[in-house]
Design a protein around this motif. Sequence first.
Motif, short mmCIF file in Angstrom:
data_model
loop_
_atom_site.label_atom_id
_atom_site.label_comp_id
_atom_site.label_asym_id
_atom_site.label_seq_id
_atom_site.Cartn_x
_atom_site.Cartn_y
_atom_site.Cartn_z
N VAL A 1 0.83 -1.21 0.00
CA VAL A 1 0.00 0.00 0.00
C VAL A 1 0.86 1.26 0.00
O VAL A 1 0.85 2.03 -0.95
CB VAL A 1 -1.01 0.01 1.16
N THR A 2 1.61 1.53 1.06
CA THR A 2 2.51 2.67 1.12
C THR A 2 3.40 2.52 2.34
O THR A 2 3.08 1.77 3.27
CB THR A 2 1.74 4.01 1.19
N LEU A 3 4.51 3.25 2.32
CA LEU A 3 5.39 3.30 3.48
C LEU A 3 5.24 4.62 4.24
O LEU A 3 5.82 4.78 5.31
CB LEU A 3 6.85 3.15 3.04
N SER A 4 4.48 5.54 3.70
CA SER A 4 4.32 6.86 4.30
C SER A 4 3.52 6.77 5.60
O SER A 4 2.35 6.35 5.59
CB SER A 4 3.61 7.80 3.34
N PRO A 5 4.08 7.17 6.75
CA PRO A 5 3.34 7.13 8.02
C PRO A 5 2.07 7.97 7.98
O PRO A 5 1.03 7.56 8.51
CB PRO A 5 4.34 7.68 9.04
N GLU A 6 2.16 9.14 7.34
CA GLU A 6 0.99 10.02 7.27
C GLU A 6 -0.12 9.38 6.45
O GLU A 6 -1.29 9.41 6.84
CB GLU A 6 1.39 11.37 6.64
N GLN A 7 0.25 8.77 5.32
CA GLN A 7 -0.76 8.16 4.47
C GLN A 7 -1.32 6.88 5.09
O GLN A 7 -2.52 6.59 4.97
CB GLN A 7 -0.18 7.87 3.09
N LYS B 1 -1.80 6.36 8.18
CA LYS B 1 -2.77 6.80 9.19
C LYS B 1 -4.10 7.15 8.52
O LYS B 1 -5.17 6.77 9.02
CB LYS B 1 -2.22 8.01 9.94
N LYS B 2 -4.06 7.82 7.38
CA LYS B 2 -5.30 8.14 6.66
C LYS B 2 -5.99 6.88 6.18
O LYS B 2 -7.23 6.79 6.20
CB LYS B 2 -4.99 9.05 5.46
N PHE B 3 -5.20 5.93 5.73
CA PHE B 3 -5.75 4.67 5.20
C PHE B 3 -6.18 3.70 6.31
O PHE B 3 -6.75 2.65 6.02
CB PHE B 3 -4.72 3.96 4.32
N ARG B 4 -5.88 4.04 7.57
CA ARG B 4 -6.15 3.13 8.69
C ARG B 4 -5.44 1.79 8.48
O ARG B 4 -6.00 0.71 8.68
CB ARG B 4 -7.65 2.91 8.88
N ARG B 5 -4.22 1.90 8.13
CA ARG B 5 -3.44 0.73 7.71
C ARG B 5 -2.13 0.68 8.49
O ARG B 5 -1.48 1.70 8.72
CB ARG B 5 -3.16 0.86 6.21
N ALA B 6 -1.70 -0.52 8.89
CA ALA B 6 -0.44 -0.68 9.61
C ALA B 6 0.73 -0.64 8.63
O ALA B 6 0.59 -0.94 7.44
CB ALA B 6 -0.44 -2.01 10.36
N ASN B 7 1.89 -0.27 9.14
CA ASN B 7 3.11 -0.32 8.35
C ASN B 7 3.60 -1.77 8.31
O ASN B 7 3.92 -2.36 9.34
CB ASN B 7 4.18 0.58 8.97
N VAL B 8 3.66 -2.34 7.11
CA VAL B 8 4.00 -3.76 6.97
C VAL B 8 5.40 -3.95 6.39
O VAL B 8 5.74 -5.04 5.93
CB VAL B 8 2.96 -4.49 6.11
N LYS B 9 6.22 -2.91 6.41
CA LYS B 9 7.53 -2.96 5.77
C LYS B 9 8.38 -4.13 6.28
O LYS B 9 8.96 -4.89 5.49
CB LYS B 9 8.28 -1.65 5.99
N GLU B 10 8.45 -4.28 7.59
CA GLU B 10 9.31 -5.33 8.15
C GLU B 10 8.87 -6.72 7.71
O GLU B 10 9.69 -7.53 7.26
CB GLU B 10 9.31 -5.24 9.68
N SER B 11 7.58 -7.01 7.82
CA SER B 11 7.08 -8.33 7.42
C SER B 11 7.17 -8.50 5.91
O SER B 11 7.47 -9.60 5.42
CB SER B 11 5.65 -8.53 7.90
#
Length: 533
Positions: free
Chosen positions: A339-345, A347-357
Motif C-alpha cells: 500500500v505505502t510506506l508513508s506514516p501520514e498516508q 494513518k489516513k488509510f487506517r493501515r499498519a506499516n508492513v515494511k518489516e514483514s
Amino acid sequence: MGNILLIQPPIQDFYLTAKRTIPYGLASIASALEKTGFSVQILDAMACSRSQSIALPKEMAYLKEYYGKEDRSSFALFHQYKHYGYSFEDIARETKATSAFLVGISSLFTAYSDQALQTARIVRQSLPKAHIVMGGHHPTALPEKVMEEKAIDFCIRGEGEISLPLLATALQNQSSLDSIPGLVFRKPDGSLHISEPCVVKDLDSLSLPSLHLIQSDFYYRGKNASAVVVASRGCPLQCSYCSLGAHSCLSYRRRSLSHVIREIEIALAHHPVLFLDFEDENISFDRTFFLALLKEIQKRFPGRLELRAMNGLYPPTLDEEIVYEMKQAGFKELNLSLVTLSPEQLKKFRRANVKESFEKIVKYALKIGLSAVGYIIVSSPGQDPHSSLHDLLYLAKNNVLAGVSVYYPAPDSLDYQICKEKKLLPAQESLLRGSALPISDSTSRLQSITFLRLSRVANFMKALKDKGIEIPQPEICSSSKIRSQDRLESSKELLSYFFQDYRIRGVTSQGEIYIHKADTELCKEFAQKILTK
C-alpha cells in the motif's frame, strides 16, 4: 418450479483480466436456487474472446492525451477503449430464447454499472413479462441510483444466496415481499422499500456453487482450466479505501476446511491440473485454518493445482512456515499488499506499516524460488506524489514486480464518504476506476500516469536483471526511428534514452519513436535513484 436466468453483463474498459471474470457469485446463487427447486441458467456474457474497439465515452475525453498512440514497447499502457464480451444484440437474442420468469443481473463494479443497466433494458425488451432483479456490490452500495432505472424491478443488497430464492418463491406464490432480507423495491406510492444488506452468517449452510453452469471451457490459463474458490468472506481489517473495510456491513466469516476441500474436489473432477485463484479478501488471516488448508491440498491434490491469491496477501499474516507450505501446495507467486510506506498516508488509510514483514517474506520467497509482486496505492486525496515515488523505488530495489494501483473512491468505503463530503467524487460513476485517473488532487493526473509508466520501466529493468542482461547506458536519442524491430532490443534502446534525458518514449508498429506525456520531475528523480545502491 419456474426458470430463472442469471446474467453476467459485458464490460467496457481499456483492458480485461479474463481469468478474474469467472461468475463464481452467480454460480453460488444458482446453487441456492436449484436447491429450492428452480431451474437455472447462467448467461455469461464474458465467456467469449470477442472484443470491439469503441469510442471513448464523452466523460473520458480527457484521457486521450494520456493514452494516445499505440506502443509496442515494454512501457506500453492502454491505447484502445473496448467492449469486452457479448454484444447487447447477442444478449437480446440469448434472453429471448429463454422462458425465464425472473432474470438476475450481476453488477459488481460501479464503473461498469452502465453496461449492467443497458443489459437490464435489453432484457426488458426481450422478456417484457419477466421480473428483473440486480445484485452485487453496486446495488448494495447505491440502491437508490440503481432503482432510477425503470427496467429494474428489484435490487438485492448484500449476499444473494438467501434473498433470491425467497424472492423467486414469493413472486411465484404472489406473497408479500416485505420480509425478504436485502430486498429493494418500489412501494405503491413510488417510494422505495430498502432493506439492510443480507449477510449469510454460516457459510457452511450454503450448498456448493453450481460449477456445471460455468462455461469452464472458456476459462483456461494456457493448457490448464481455471477456477475460483472463496474460503472466507469479509475482512477483519479496517482500511479506509476498501468497500469491505471500515465502512462495511459484511463481517469476516470463514468456511470449514472440509467444505472448501469438497469444492476443490468438484472443480478438479474433469481437469487433471487446475489454476485456482482464492478470491478471498484475506485468505491468510486465520493462520491455523490457512496452514491446514495448504497441507490438506498437498495431501489430497499433489501436483494438480497452481494456486494464486490475486486479491492480495497481507504480509503480517505470513511467515516462513506458511510461505514454504504455500509453495509446496502449488503457489508460484505471492501478491503482497504493501500500500505505502508513508506514516501520514498509512494513518489516513487506517493501515499498519508492513515494511518489516514485507521484507522478510520477500527475502524468504525469493530464496525458495517464489516470485513476488508488491502492490502500492498512488494518487489518493492528499497523498504526496514524492512519497509514492519512494514507494515505487522501494519495490524496485526489493527485487519484486511493482504493481501500481491508481486510487479511486470505492462506493461503500469510508473514503467514498470522505470524497463525497469534500466534493472530490468524479461527475460520472463510470470514472470510478483506476484506469480513468479519477482523482486529481495533491497528485495530478499527469503524475498518476507517470507512476503507471515508471512501474513499467522498473519491471522491465527487473526482467533484464533476471535474464542476466546489463542495464543499458544513457544515450542521446538522435533518430525518430527505432533501430530494431525486436521488442526487447527496442525497449532497451528506449530505456537508454530515458536515462539520458528522463523522457519515457514509446514506439509504433511502424518503428516511429515518440514521447509519452509524463511528469519530468518525477521521471528525473526516478532515473537518478533507481540505479543507486
